[in-house]
Design an enzyme around this catalytic site. Structure first.
Site, PDB file in Angstrom:
ATOM      1  N   GLU A 177       8.944  -0.450  12.010  1.00  0.00           N
ATOM      2  CA  GLU A 177       8.099  -1.392  11.276  1.00  0.00           C
ATOM      3  C   GLU A 177       8.828  -2.497  11.263  1.00  0.00           C
ATOM      4  OE1 GLU A 177       5.417   0.760   8.234  1.00  0.00           O
ATOM      5  OE2 GLU A 177       7.297   0.308   7.040  1.00  0.00           O
ATOM      6  N   ASN A 187       1.628   4.782   2.720  1.00  0.00           N
ATOM      7  CA  ASN A 187       2.803   4.210   1.764  1.00  0.00           C
ATOM      8  C   ASN A 187       1.968   3.313   0.580  1.00  0.00           C
ATOM      9  OD1 ASN A 187       4.795   3.202   0.372  1.00  0.00           O
ATOM     10  ND2 ASN A 187       5.470   2.036   1.994  1.00  0.00           N
ATOM     11  N   GLY A 247       2.716  -6.091   5.498  1.00  0.00           N
ATOM     12  CA  GLY A 247       1.986  -6.648   4.380  1.00  0.00           C
ATOM     13  C   GLY A 247       1.627  -8.338   4.736  1.00  0.00           C
ATOM     14  N   GLU A 263      11.212  -3.028   2.529  1.00  0.00           N
ATOM     15  CA  GLU A 263      11.238  -3.353   1.151  1.00  0.00           C
ATOM     16  C   GLU A 263      12.529  -2.857   0.425  1.00  0.00           C
ATOM     17  OE1 GLU A 263       7.279  -2.483  -0.057  1.00  0.00           O
ATOM     18  OE2 GLU A 263       6.573  -3.850   1.302  1.00  0.00           O
ATOM     19  N   HIS A 291      12.766   2.056   4.010  1.00  0.00           N
ATOM     20  CA  HIS A 291      11.402   0.818   4.266  1.00  0.00           C
ATOM     21  C   HIS A 291      11.843  -0.279   4.146  1.00  0.00           C
ATOM     22  CE1 HIS A 291       7.926  -1.405   3.088  1.00  0.00           C
ATOM     23  NE2 HIS A 291       7.255  -0.457   3.722  1.00  0.00           N
ATOM     24  N   SER A 305       0.738  -4.148   8.959  1.00  0.00           N
ATOM     25  CA  SER A 305      -0.685  -4.660   8.969  1.00  0.00           C
ATOM     26  C   SER A 305      -1.791  -3.606   9.658  1.00  0.00           C
ATOM     27  CB  SER A 305      -0.449  -6.092   9.487  1.00  0.00           C
ATOM     28  OG  SER A 305       0.241  -6.756   8.440  1.00  0.00           O
ATOM     29  N   LYS A 320       3.206   2.105  -1.819  1.00  0.00           N
ATOM     30  CA  LYS A 320       4.189   1.274  -2.585  1.00  0.00           C
ATOM     31  C   LYS A 320       3.776   1.248  -4.042  1.00  0.00           C
ATOM     32  CE  LYS A 320       3.687  -1.601   1.421  1.00  0.00           C
ATOM     33  NZ  LYS A 320       4.300  -2.912   2.047  1.00  0.00           N
ATOM     34  N   GLY A 330       0.660   0.624   4.715  1.00  0.00           N
ATOM     35  CA  GLY A 330       0.703   0.129   3.575  1.00  0.00           C
ATOM     36  C   GLY A 330      -0.494  -0.080   2.841  1.00  0.00           C
ATOM     37  N   GLY A 331      -0.867  -1.553   2.711  1.00  0.00           N
ATOM     38  CA  GLY A 331      -2.074  -1.917   2.230  1.00  0.00           C
ATOM     39  C   GLY A 331      -3.408  -1.193   2.304  1.00  0.00           C
TER      40      GLY A 331
HETATM   41  C1  PEP Z   1       4.148  -0.557   4.705  1.00  0.00           C
HETATM   42  O1  PEP Z   1       4.622  -0.692   3.662  1.00  0.00           O
HETATM   43  O2  PEP Z   1       5.106   0.368   5.290  1.00  0.00           O
HETATM   44  C2  PEP Z   1       3.400  -1.287   5.641  1.00  0.00           C
HETATM   45  C3  PEP Z   1       3.326  -1.079   6.995  1.00  0.00           C
HETATM   46  O3  PEP Z   1       2.690  -2.138   5.099  1.00  0.00           O
HETATM   47  P1  PEP Z   1       1.265  -2.847   5.493  1.00  0.00           P
HETATM   48  O4  PEP Z   1       0.455  -1.682   5.974  1.00  0.00           O
HETATM   49  O5  PEP Z   1       0.637  -3.474   4.159  1.00  0.00           O
HETATM   50  O6  PEP Z   1       1.782  -3.888   6.396  1.00  0.00           O
END
Ligand code: PEP
Length: 268
Positions: free
Chosen positions: A182, A11, A188, A111, A109, A228, A13, A249-250
């Site tokens: 999640e 993802n 994040g 966010e 999600h 993460s 973002k 995500g990241g």
């Molecule tokens: C996400 O945005 O779904 C996520 C899990 O982010 P991150 O991996 O950066 O924690």
């Protein structure tokens, strides 16, 4: 051991515009065809053992669809409106996403829930519309830190999923739905859930699906962990019996770290 195909989903973002998207897929493509580990991942993709999914921002979807090349890489949208068209400024419908070449859509999600105020009831409408469309939902659920600390993780998951899935059928759960656990406190933040905690929550989700839709749906549904995930911790999480993949995500924004995580999904 389960025989569900693994899903490794990124993802992005609000990262990677169209030019960065093309460069990401060039790098991922050459890893999949040139590097020995990448070739293993490509073989796992072709045989249906791994599905790679990338969720770019809306304006990068067309570039991603054109650049991805492999049929086992699916493109996902990060959100959608539940109505097919109309006076909804700034929104995108499921039908538009399908026309743009998306296979999946991420819904709920953290966010969207906690920054943009999406409620359980709104997410039920989005899930209902998605299940009635050609797109496949990746539905996110997870608890806040204070909910975890007060021992409410399972209650929160049960509430989020029972409202979202109130109108869904067993066949939807078995064939169309992917759920991503999640925990909000892990997204994040660099604080990944322990393998046991992630497995515990995913096992709870599988039992919930079993109680609501029966054992066939519970065995077929894919449940991902997100929060993460990095190349250094992905193998441990993926070794858990009720975890069928990852939502990242990241570490999915750059092709190299995403590829290193994919490598851990087929045991490289
Ligand atoms: C996400 O945005 O779904 C996520 C899990 O982010 P991150 O991996 O950066 O924690």
């Amino acid at each position: 051991m389960q025989d569900r195909a693994r899903m490794i989903a990124g993802n992005w973002k609000m990262n990677n515009g169209a030019a960065a998207t093309v460069s990401f897929f060039e790098k991922l493509g050459s890893w999949l065809s040139a590097d020995e580990t990448g070739k293993g991942a490509a073989a796992a993709g072709k045989s249906g053992r791994i599905e790679i999914v990338v969720a770019p921002p809306f304006t990068s979807l067309a570039a991603a669809v054109a650049a991805k090349k492999s049929e086992y890489i699916g493109i996902a949208a990060q959100n959608a409106h539940f109505e097919p068209k109309g006076a909804f400024t700034g929104e995108i419908s499921l039908q538009m996403l399908e026309e743009a070449g998306c296979k999946y859509v991420i819904l709920g999600h953290s966010e969207r829930r906690h920054v943009f105020g999406e409620t359980d009831d709104l997410l039920q409408k989005k899930l209902d519309s998605t299940l009635g469309s050609k797109l496949l939902p990746i539905f996110c659920a997870g608890e806040l830190l204070e909910e975890r600390e007060s021992g409410d993780t399972e209650r929160v998951l049960e509430r989020q999923l029972s409202i979202a899935l109130a109108n869904a059928a067993a066949a939807d759960a078995a064939k169309k739905l992917t759920i991503a656990y999640e925990p909000v406190w892990a997204i994040g933040t660099g604080k990944v859930a322990s393998n046991d905690d992630a497995q515990g929550a995913c096992s709870f989700i599988r039992s919930f699906i079993g109680q609501k839709f029966g054992q066939e749906a519970a065995q077929k549904i894919r449940i991902l962990y997100g929060g993460s995930v990095k190349p250094e911790n992905s193998a441990g999480i993926l070794s858990q019996k009720d975890i069928d993949g990852l939502l990242i995500g990241g570490a999915s924004v750059e092709a190299e770290s995403f590829a290193r995580i994919i490598a851990t999904a087929f045991g490289a």
